[in-house]
Design an enzyme around this catalytic site. Structure first.
Site, PDB file in Angstrom:
ATOM      1  N   GLY A  10      25.200  27.214  -7.947  1.00 45.03           N
ATOM      2  CA  GLY A  10      25.352  25.826  -7.548  1.00 45.03           C
ATOM      3  C   GLY A  10      26.219  24.824  -8.183  1.00 45.03           C
ATOM      4  CG  PHE A  11      28.322  20.320  -8.081  1.00 45.32           C
ATOM      5  CD1 PHE A  11      29.213  20.387  -8.751  1.00 45.32           C
ATOM      6  CD2 PHE A  11      27.997  19.103  -7.462  1.00 45.32           C
ATOM      7  CE1 PHE A  11      30.088  19.499  -9.049  1.00 45.32           C
ATOM      8  CE2 PHE A  11      28.572  17.965  -8.116  1.00 45.32           C
ATOM      9  CZ  PHE A  11      29.556  18.047  -9.184  1.00 45.32           C
ATOM     10  CB  ILE A  12      23.968  20.115 -10.771  1.00 45.90           C
ATOM     11  CG1 ILE A  12      24.596  18.987 -10.159  1.00 45.90           C
ATOM     12  CG2 ILE A  12      23.167  19.725 -12.272  1.00 45.90           C
ATOM     13  CD1 ILE A  12      23.303  18.118  -9.555  1.00 45.90           C
ATOM     14  CE1 TYR A 152      17.122  17.564  -1.789  1.00 46.86           C
ATOM     15  CE2 TYR A 152      17.773  15.030  -1.679  1.00 46.86           C
ATOM     16  CZ  TYR A 152      17.617  16.285  -2.339  1.00 46.86           C
ATOM     17  OH  TYR A 152      18.114  16.300  -3.497  1.00 46.86           O
ATOM     18  CE  LYS A 156      15.257  18.238  -5.335  1.00 44.29           C
ATOM     19  NZ  LYS A 156      15.137  19.316  -6.422  1.00 44.29           N
TER      20      LYS A 156
END
EC number: 5.1.3.6
Length: 334
Positions: A10-12, A152, A156
């Site tokens: 993924g991105f991060i 979402y 979290k």
């Protein structure tokens, strides 16, 4: 040191893993390679990481405890960084079950793994979305975060609560970081910057929600990674509790557990963001103005004071510079 990082395709996760590999660490990356967006982009990120002899990739879903355990056996980690998640606010309205599977069941498996192997430090990614309906601006870690606006955000927040209980019960040093609108090269195609650049380039209209009146505390990816790397070395304990009349440390009185914002504290209006992209591309967008969407919030705005007190670091890359770097990357790759 030895790291187990979830979400390295993924991105991060990609950027954090690359930074740690460049610094000479050993990293095992765990990723499900899910088709939420183009898997080819995830494969390209993973291929870059695989150039390092210090990287091992394990493919598996967070819900698959055996696969996660296998990754941990390879890693023998000193530190676990849990970044993998089902992301995206709007997609959570369409497919909420995937958020429960990944963000609740998956995070539970990570916590169980940490309980078993007792890493020196467990770090978990949360989001500014947990502040939800909180009307106090800017957002400090100690502010009320009890009215999440999407599944979402709710998953979290639930992860944060589970992590605190595990830190308390099993003495796992744990840091949760709340991200604020991260952007930059190799970003997700479903995020605003990627979508806007692609649409403007191909003469397609961009969809601007909230009639353009929203603002976001955009955080450039290199700043985010720097914040994470610095927090890895700040293991929550009474020895590093911040005592200040102006900063409220979230270090728990009942566990080695802390929550830290990673954001610059400089929100940018959505229309100013669009104009910055237009300037970098030398082309005006076709603007399609739309009302607020379910689950959206008007503003995000981090108080970065605790991050600064703990690490001496504050995100500093301005949006103009960050957007320029993304546009340069996009033009080279697309």
């Amino acid at each position: 040191m030895r790291y187990l990082i979830t979400g390295t395709a993924g991105f991060i996760g990609f950027h954090l893993a690359k930074r740690l590999l460049d610094d000479g660490h050993f990293v095992v990356g765990f990723d499900g390679m899910t088709p939420y967006y183009d898997v080819k982009l995830k494969e390209k990120r993973t291929a870059i990481l695989a150039r390092s002899n210090g990287f091992k990739a394990v493919t598996g879903m967070l819900e698959d405890k055996a696969a996660l355990d296998h990754a941990a056996e390879l890693a023998e980690p000193d530190v676990i960084v849990h970044l993998a998640a089902q992301a995206g606010v709007r997609y959570s309205l369409e497919n909420p079950r995937s958020y429960v599977d990944s963000n609740l069941v998956g995070s539970f498996n990570v916590l169980e793994l940490a309980r078993s192997i007792q890493p020196k430090h467990l770090l978990l990614a949360s989001t500014s979305s947990v502040y939800g309906a909180n009307e106090k601006i800017p957002f400090a870690e100690s502010d009320k975060a009890d009215e999440q606006m999407t599944i979402y955000a709710a998953t979290k927040k639930s992860m944060e609560l589970m992590a605190h209980s595990y830190a308390h019960l099993f003495h796992i040093p744990t840091t949760v970081f709340r991200f604020f609108t991260v952007y930059g090269p190799w970003g997700r195609p479903d995020m605003a910057l990627f979508k806007f650049v692609e649409a403007i380039k191909h003469d397609r209209p961009i969809e601007i929600y909230g009639e353009g009146k929203m603002s976001r505390d955009f955080t450039y990816i290199d700043d985010l990674v720097e914040g994470i790397v610095k927090l890895i070395g700040v293991i929550p304990s009474e020895e590093n509790r911040v005592v200040s009349d102006t900063i409220s440390d979230t270090l728990s009185k009942n566990a080695p557990f802390r929550i830290v914002n990673i954001g610059g504290g400089q929100p940018v209006g959505l229309m100013a963001f669009v104009e910055t992209i237009e300037a970098m591309l030398g082309k005006r967008a076709i603007r399609h103005m739309l009302p607020m969407q379910p689950g959206d919030v008007h503003n995000t705005y981090a108080v970065p004071d605790l991050l600064v007190a703990l690490t001496g670091f504050k995100p500093q890359i301005e949006v103009d510079a960050g957007v320029r770097r993304f546009v340069e990357w996009y033009q080279e790759n697309y």
